[in-house]
Design an enzyme around this catalytic site. Structure first.
Site, PDB file in Angstrom:
ATOM      1  N   ARG A 132       1.950   8.921  -6.440  1.00 26.93           N
ATOM      2  CA  ARG A 132       1.467  10.221  -6.983  1.00 26.93           C
ATOM      3  C   ARG A 132       1.713  10.444  -8.469  1.00 26.93           C
ATOM      4  O   ARG A 132       1.497  11.555  -8.947  1.00 26.93           O
ATOM      5  CB  ARG A 132       2.071  11.391  -6.198  1.00 26.93           C
ATOM      6  CG  ARG A 132       1.909  11.312  -4.697  1.00 26.93           C
ATOM      7  CD  ARG A 132       0.462  11.291  -4.265  1.00 26.93           C
ATOM      8  NE  ARG A 132       0.325  11.360  -2.805  1.00 26.93           N
ATOM      9  CZ  ARG A 132      -0.722  10.900  -2.147  1.00 26.93           C
ATOM     10  NH1 ARG A 132      -1.741  10.342  -2.785  1.00 26.93           N
ATOM     11  NH2 ARG A 132      -0.781  11.008  -0.837  1.00 26.93           N
ATOM     12  N   ASN A 158      -5.167   5.890  -6.853  1.00 34.32           N
ATOM     13  CA  ASN A 158      -5.819   7.207  -6.693  1.00 34.32           C
ATOM     14  C   ASN A 158      -4.890   8.341  -7.121  1.00 34.32           C
ATOM     15  O   ASN A 158      -4.612   9.267  -6.371  1.00 34.32           O
ATOM     16  CB  ASN A 158      -6.324   7.414  -5.266  1.00 34.32           C
ATOM     17  CG  ASN A 158      -5.217   7.394  -4.235  1.00 34.32           C
ATOM     18  OD1 ASN A 158      -4.179   6.787  -4.460  1.00 34.32           O
ATOM     19  ND2 ASN A 158      -5.429   8.060  -3.122  1.00 34.32           N
ATOM     20  N   HIS A 201       1.537   5.201  -2.108  1.00 32.75           N
ATOM     21  CA  HIS A 201       1.031   6.214  -3.041  1.00 32.75           C
ATOM     22  C   HIS A 201       2.237   6.923  -3.654  1.00 32.75           C
ATOM     23  O   HIS A 201       2.958   7.622  -2.946  1.00 32.75           O
ATOM     24  CB  HIS A 201       0.141   7.226  -2.308  1.00 32.75           C
ATOM     25  CG  HIS A 201      -1.060   6.611  -1.666  1.00 32.75           C
ATOM     26  ND1 HIS A 201      -2.256   6.446  -2.324  1.00 32.75           N
ATOM     27  CD2 HIS A 201      -1.243   6.093  -0.431  1.00 32.75           C
ATOM     28  CE1 HIS A 201      -3.134   5.873  -1.507  1.00 32.75           C
ATOM     29  NE2 HIS A 201      -2.548   5.651  -0.352  1.00 32.75           N
ATOM     30  N   HIS A 206      -5.718  -0.720   5.559  1.00 30.61           N
ATOM     31  CA  HIS A 206      -5.486   0.086   6.766  1.00 30.61           C
ATOM     32  C   HIS A 206      -6.590   0.008   7.829  1.00 30.61           C
ATOM     33  O   HIS A 206      -7.310   0.971   8.073  1.00 30.61           O
ATOM     34  CB  HIS A 206      -5.188   1.540   6.437  1.00 30.61           C
ATOM     35  CG  HIS A 206      -5.976   2.131   5.293  1.00 30.61           C
ATOM     36  ND1 HIS A 206      -7.340   2.112   5.242  1.00 30.61           N
ATOM     37  CD2 HIS A 206      -5.571   2.747   4.159  1.00 30.61           C
ATOM     38  CE1 HIS A 206      -7.738   2.696   4.134  1.00 30.61           C
ATOM     39  NE2 HIS A 206      -6.700   3.088   3.457  1.00 30.61           N
ATOM     40  N   ASP A 254       1.152   2.534   3.911  1.00 26.70           N
ATOM     41  CA  ASP A 254       0.226   3.589   3.483  1.00 26.70           C
ATOM     42  C   ASP A 254       0.988   4.897   3.295  1.00 26.70           C
ATOM     43  O   ASP A 254       0.541   5.968   3.701  1.00 26.70           O
ATOM     44  CB  ASP A 254      -0.948   3.758   4.453  1.00 26.70           C
ATOM     45  CG  ASP A 254      -2.083   4.589   3.836  1.00 26.70           C
ATOM     46  OD1 ASP A 254      -1.980   4.964   2.649  1.00 26.70           O
ATOM     47  OD2 ASP A 254      -3.067   4.868   4.545  1.00 26.70           O
ATOM     48  N   HIS A 307       0.843  -1.213   0.000  1.00 27.40           N
ATOM     49  CA  HIS A 307       0.000   0.000   0.000  1.00 27.40           C
ATOM     50  C   HIS A 307       0.870   1.251   0.000  1.00 27.40           C
ATOM     51  O   HIS A 307       1.240   1.770   1.051  1.00 27.40           O
ATOM     52  CB  HIS A 307      -0.921  -0.002   1.227  1.00 27.40           C
ATOM     53  CG  HIS A 307      -2.030   1.002   1.154  1.00 27.40           C
ATOM     54  ND1 HIS A 307      -3.314   0.715   1.527  1.00 27.40           N
ATOM     55  CD2 HIS A 307      -2.051   2.291   0.752  1.00 27.40           C
ATOM     56  CE1 HIS A 307      -4.083   1.776   1.361  1.00 27.40           C
ATOM     57  NE2 HIS A 307      -3.325   2.765   0.887  1.00 27.40           N
TER      58      HIS A 307
END
Ligand SMILES: [Zn+2]
Lengths: 315, 430
Positions: free
Chosen positions: B65, B95, B63, B234, B307, B61
């Site tokens: 970007r 995302n 991110h 999470h 995360d 997990h």
């Protein structure tokens, strides 16, 4: 410690939660000294001469803004009005940008009203000027808490042992929070009254009682503070209708019959007449609503005076 | 690139092969050739005496970007952060802006990952087009392109019918997991932190734990109906851990992960309006932490993820309400887990490796997480007792939004070897 030895050393007034009983009493005592300024023929003191106060209002509040402006004027400060309805972020310029710009103009005190809880604290960490919270989100409205407390103390002599009810939208009320901190620290017993949907999370961990019945509480209390119903929050529908709300939590003439004869009726204003309070009660002999407004001026003068003094002592 | 590497005298922890002893690890042509006392000649010898030699850690997990917010993080900068944190594989969340919701985007992430030449970069595609929660995205094409699962992370799929459809539809593809950021938007409202006493006195709108638990409960019923593999991202509340425990007792194919901040920080941390503590799901209470730790001990929690959610300083330098959610933590995640779980003796090292390598590999169905013979040589070597101070200014991650700055942590990553190549070492710039 005697009052004379006390030294006020906060250059910011962010909230009453962090203040001690002594500090709160010291502000109230100072405000008492400023009361007579308003009754003089020349309504000015030179205390803040040469200082610049900015009213940084991101939310509408004519009353509070006017009160701060007048308080600053009476202390001979220069006042800049900065009103921006939308939250700073949506305009692209951040709160920090705005603050840094103001600071570049050489300001001394920022009076801030903002829709986000914590905005004054955030500001105080990032600029050198004094920061006075004029209401942040539903966190605190310290000068309101102080003027409410001042008003009660002035009439009742002391808050020690008084029973006070705060009625209405506790969850979204910064006034309620500041009142709770100030009043309980000065020895009052506070009961929060309103529907469960308007009580914040874990409210029982505050030093208060909670009741869902105004009828059960009205006869016991020495002071009742009726909070304003915020119609703008009705979208979330915390109660079925204004009519039903008024039925259970409105301060009516009928309900007042159960109250103590010398009960003080307070309201932070502006009033929704006929909703949280009936006109006859709002204008009645127990009402101290207009005195609250008057006292607000003295309290705000005291606050501006004290934070400025602390800032100068630190220089 | 060294053709052969011999990692000598390290303490090898490979729970998949039940190895927990001093041994040499021999790497030939990017694969594990042997784990034993055997000491062959090698092009490169790493002396790992006093160090732990682990299967490469996997973070399911993160991110990164990219595309869209490359100033916050890129796949290159994120990958560099990952290997510095000991991770040989990461799974990017979809995302981004635009969202990863088609095969081309999945291929793009893979290509950028290969170009970065640091960690293996995997990706989960969005469950729904544009993460709007309405129409299913092309899961088949994305699976063919190598997506390892699907999630609308950042938000949960609000509509139960859409979620049911996603679970049913994805069942025709092998090795696919549907992951969920469990949060009912209506219950969560405009919340900025955990709903509780702290949110009350801070005057900030709260996110009720129920927002997470309601969606999790709903999804468990959907899984009961479909028997499709489902992964909870999470986990943050005691009740969530309990719901997952019950679902597992009912033999439902459910897995879950936790993030380090939900083990080390409570919503007390928000009391100064420091936006570095603003995460979603929000920091909860000591009681929640206790329950989640117990669930880890009991094996209810399958994986530890970071995360990792980088944000620019300028974005976090806002009022608490206005700031974005997220903590950048890839580079200190291992140390944080050691602090949260090993130091208080909640689990031991083989268990830690299981939830940081073995299980994550299973969740995303990749043949990793072990030092078995013939496996790709993804290896993390750490000095378990080496204490260091987290210094965000040294982060490879482009963003420094990390509340652990200045924390003293144990367990320093010394080497990260990916596919037989040293991609990170404390001793040299690789
Ligand atoms: Zn998420």
């Amino acid at each position: 410690m005697s009052k004379k030895e006390f030294i006020w050393n906060r250059k910011h007034l962010i909230g009453l939660r962090e203040l001690s009983r002594e500090e709160i009493e010291y502000i109230l005592d100072t405000a008492q000294g400023f009361e007579q300024v308003s009754t003089r023929s020349i309504k000015k003191a030179p205390t803040l001469r040469g200082k610049v106060v900015v009213n940084l209002f991101f939310e509408d509040s004519t009353r509070t803004r006017n009160s701060f402006t007048l308080a600053a004027n009476r202390l001979s400060a220069d006042v800049i009005e900065f009103t921006q309805k939308s939250s700073s972020v949506s305009k692209g310029e951040t709160l920090l940008d705005t603050a840094r710009n103001l600071e570049a103009m050489g300001i001394d005190i920022v009076v801030i009203r903002h829709s986000a809880g914590g905005a004054p604290k955030f500001l105080s960490r990032n600029i050198n000027a004094c920061v006075v919270n004029a209401g942040d989100g539903y966190c605190e409205h310290p000068t309101q808490g102080l003027l409410d407390t001042f008003t009660i103390r002035k009439i009742k002599g002391s808050l020690e042992g008084l029973k006070i009810a705060i009625v209405g939208d506790i969850a979204h009320s910064r006034v309620a929070r500041s009142d709770i901190y100030a009043m309980t620290k000065l020895g009052a017993e506070v009961t929060l009254v309103g529907p469960p949907t308007l009580m914040p999370a874990k409210v029982s961990q505050l030093p208060v009682q909670v009741s869902y019945s105004l009828d059960a509480v009205i006869g016991q209390v020495d002071v009742i503070n009726m909070l304003r119903i915020q119609f703008e929050r009705m979208g979330t529908n915390p109660f079925p209708s204004i009519k039903e709300y008024s039925h259970y939590f409105g301060l009516t003439v009928e309900r007042m019959k159960k109250a103590k004869k010398d009960i003080l009726v307070m309201h932070p204003g502006p009033i929704n007449r006929g909703v949280e309070i009936e006109s006859e009660v709002a204008d009645g002999t127990n009402s101290v609503i207009l005195q609250q407004v008057t006292n607000g001026l003295a309290v705000r003068m005291a606050v501006l005076f004290l934070v400025n003094q602390a800032a100068m002592a630190k220089e | 690139m060294a053709k052969n590497i011999l990692i000598k005298n390290g303490f090898v922890i490979d729970p998949a092969n039940k190895i927990n002893q001093k041994a040499n690890v021999y790497v030939v042509d990017g694969k594990i050739a042997e784990v034993s006392k055997f000491e062959p000649k090698a092009d490169l010898i790493i002396d790992a005496a006093g160090k732990y030699v682990l299967p490469g850690l996997i973070d399911i997990h993160v991110h990164f970007r990219e595309p869209g917010d490359e100033e916050e993080e890129t796949i290159a900068s994120g990958s560099a952060a990952a290997v510095a944190g000991g991770f040989t594989s990461v799974v990017c969340m979809p995302n981004t802006d635009p969202a990863i919701d088609d095969a081309t985007s999945v291929e793009y992430i893979h290509r950028m990952g290969r170009q970065a030449r640091r960690t293996h970069v995997y990706v989960m595609g969005a469950i729904t087009k544009g993460r709007a929660g309405e129409q299913l995205s092309e899961m088949g094409f994305m699976t063919q392109a190598g997506a390892v699962g699907f999630t609308d992370d950042g938000s949960g799929v609000q509509n139960a019918a859409v979620m049911l459809r996603a679970l049913k539809y994805s069942s025709m593809f092998k090795n696919i997991v549907i992951s969920q950021h469990c949060q009912d938007n209506l219950l969560a409202g405009a919340g900025a932190m955990n709903a509780g006493f702290n949110s009350t006195v801070l005057g900030l709108p709260g996110i009720d734990p129920l927002a997470e638990e309601m969606m999790l409960w709903r999804d468990i019923q959907l899984v009961r109906k479909t028997n499709m593999r489902y992964h909870v991202q999470h986990v943050s509340t005691a009740k969530s851990a309990e719901l997952i425990r019950q679902a597992k007792n009912d033999c439902l194919p459910i897995t879950c992960e936790v993030a380090p901040h939900h083990l080390l920080l409570t919503d007390d941390a928000c009391c100064d309006y420091d936006t570095n503590y603003k995460v979603n799901p929000p920091l909860r209470t000591a009681k929640d932490i206790e329950a989640i730790k117990q669930a880890i001990k009991d094996g209810v929690i399958d994986a530890l993820a970071s995360d990792h959610a980088p944000h620019l300083k300028s974005e976090k330098e806002l009022e608490f309400l206005a700031a974005p959610f997220g903590i950048a933590s890839l580079e200190c995640a291992l140390g944080l887990y050691i602090k949260a779980l090993i130091e208080p003796k909640i689990i031991d090292w083989p268990q830690l490796v299981s939830i940081m390598a073995v299980n994550p590999a299973k969740i995303i169905s990749v043949d990793k997480g072990t030092l078995g013979k013939g496996k790709q040589a993804d290896i993390t070597i750490i000095d378990p007792d080496f204490e260091y101070t987290v210094d965000v200014n040294k982060f490879r991650s482009k963003s420094k939004n990390c509340p652990y700055d200045g924390w003293k942590l144990k367990g320093k990553v010394e080497y990260t070897i990916v596919g037989g190549e040293i991609r990170y070492s404390t001793f040299a710039t690789v």
